[in-house]
Design an enzyme around this catalytic site. Sequence first.
Site, PDB file in Angstrom:
ATOM      1  N   CYS B  89       0.869  -1.178   0.000  1.00 36.85           N
ATOM      2  CA  CYS B  89       0.000   0.000   0.000  1.00 36.85           C
ATOM      3  C   CYS B  89       0.900   1.220   0.000  1.00 36.85           C
ATOM      4  O   CYS B  89       1.757   1.357   0.875  1.00 36.85           O
ATOM      5  CB  CYS B  89      -0.896   0.016   1.242  1.00 36.85           C
ATOM      6  SG  CYS B  89      -1.810   1.575   1.474  1.00 36.85           S
ATOM      7  N   CYS B 203       0.123   4.307  -6.838  1.00 36.39           N
ATOM      8  CA  CYS B 203      -1.135   3.844  -6.251  1.00 36.39           C
ATOM      9  C   CYS B 203      -1.409   2.493  -6.892  1.00 36.39           C
ATOM     10  O   CYS B 203      -1.278   2.346  -8.110  1.00 36.39           O
ATOM     11  CB  CYS B 203      -2.252   4.829  -6.563  1.00 36.39           C
ATOM     12  SG  CYS B 203      -3.898   4.174  -6.225  1.00 36.39           S
TER      13      CYS B 203
END
Lengths: 237, 237
Positions: B89, B203
């Site tokens: 992440c 991302c």
Amino acid sequence: MKPAETTPRRIGILGGMGPAAAIDLQAKVLAATPAAADRDHLPVVVWNVPQVPDRVAAVLGAGPSPLPAMVEGARALEAAGCEAFAVACNTAHHWADELAASVRIPLLHIADAAIGVMARRPVPPMRVGILATRGTLAAAFYGERLARRGFRWMAPTEEEQARLVDTAIARVKAGDAAGARAPFEAAAKALADRGADLILLACTELPIAAEGAACPVPVLDASRALAEALVDFSLRR
Amino acid sequence: MKPAETTPRRIGILGGMGPAAAIDLQAKVLAATPAAADRDHLPVVVWNVPQVPDRVAAVLGAGPSPLPAMVEGARALEAAGCEAFAVACNTAHHWADELAASVRIPLLHIADAAIGVMARRPVPPMRVGILATRGTLAAAFYGERLARRGFRWMAPTEEEQARLVDTAIARVKAGDAAGARAPFEAAAKALADRGADLILLACTELPIAAEGAACPVPVLDASRALAEALVDFSLRR
């Protein structure tokens, strides 16, 4: 705070046999989970350590046992707080009893998961055709568990296994999913022609060969059934 | 027995943020590994427990910290014998220093992995355009680490972020990869028009939006760079 009964239980996946099958099972768990946000998904711990002796060779008496490596993984999953675990390899279930005895948390067995899905079908199958590696067929646990639940079953002939099933599996492993489709279709048709009214995909490579393939009877993916069993356990359904 | 220096080192993946990103990182590690057989793949343990407070909200000061949940996962990976770990992440790297300090094994940082790939390009970029969540941009670690290594960088304007980047990410999360392509293309073109000569996908959703998209400058997927860093660490390259 949510009430305790809605907190999903942590589950373990014992992988490495091979590593792609463990990733595939995780994706099937994700797809099988009713979730509106990240936090609705299951808490999962994965032991994806592929340094494990070959399962098919060991079942056939031609190599060392993978059991010690599998026990190490199961104990690590237990130590990580998992409340149940599953094995992302059909053939490895040959050692399911010894593996389950090595830890205190339950092993959700892939054959029980698949048979559970069959039994809940509106019209349960009369005769199940099993497509698997020759290691899984030699291990015999699918046939034993199907018979125990009252299902008749059949497997390919030795000639069909060598010419069709082994070929389809090898082509998927080599990345040739399109080339795996025709031998898969021929193997499924041969079983259906002899009376199978459901084809059980009892090998993690075969769902890839079955994608977009024509099959005269319904097909059941044991990995998907196992993913659903993990979701049911975690969500206490 | 293989000599010790050829035994791959066990690596950990701290996931759950969200769970699909951890599965995607595992698939990228598998694809980045030179392997002729199952056993050549890396030994990997994955903590994919998504019951973690929202990262973007926490960075923006609008919610509780995810750090305690992340530390629990990192310690479990260390206890499972991992020799290094990575976080699947981008935004969660806002807490990278505290997280790394909570265990004795190294954290392989996604920004360092991405910057390492950039620096090794035949023609390193002059100005990096960062596409990310607004949480990752507010966390600022990409910009700081890029500047420290001598790279200039830029981010979308607030208007571009809201209209294009947030939309592309939301559409991927909602399963509409095709619909994410146009806003991604427009955001990348806007940065390239202002002088970016490389677009950094910082991302985990954006590589899906970028698939098959037209982009006037090269694109670098930070997740893929992180997967390569895990392979390099495990194989001692």
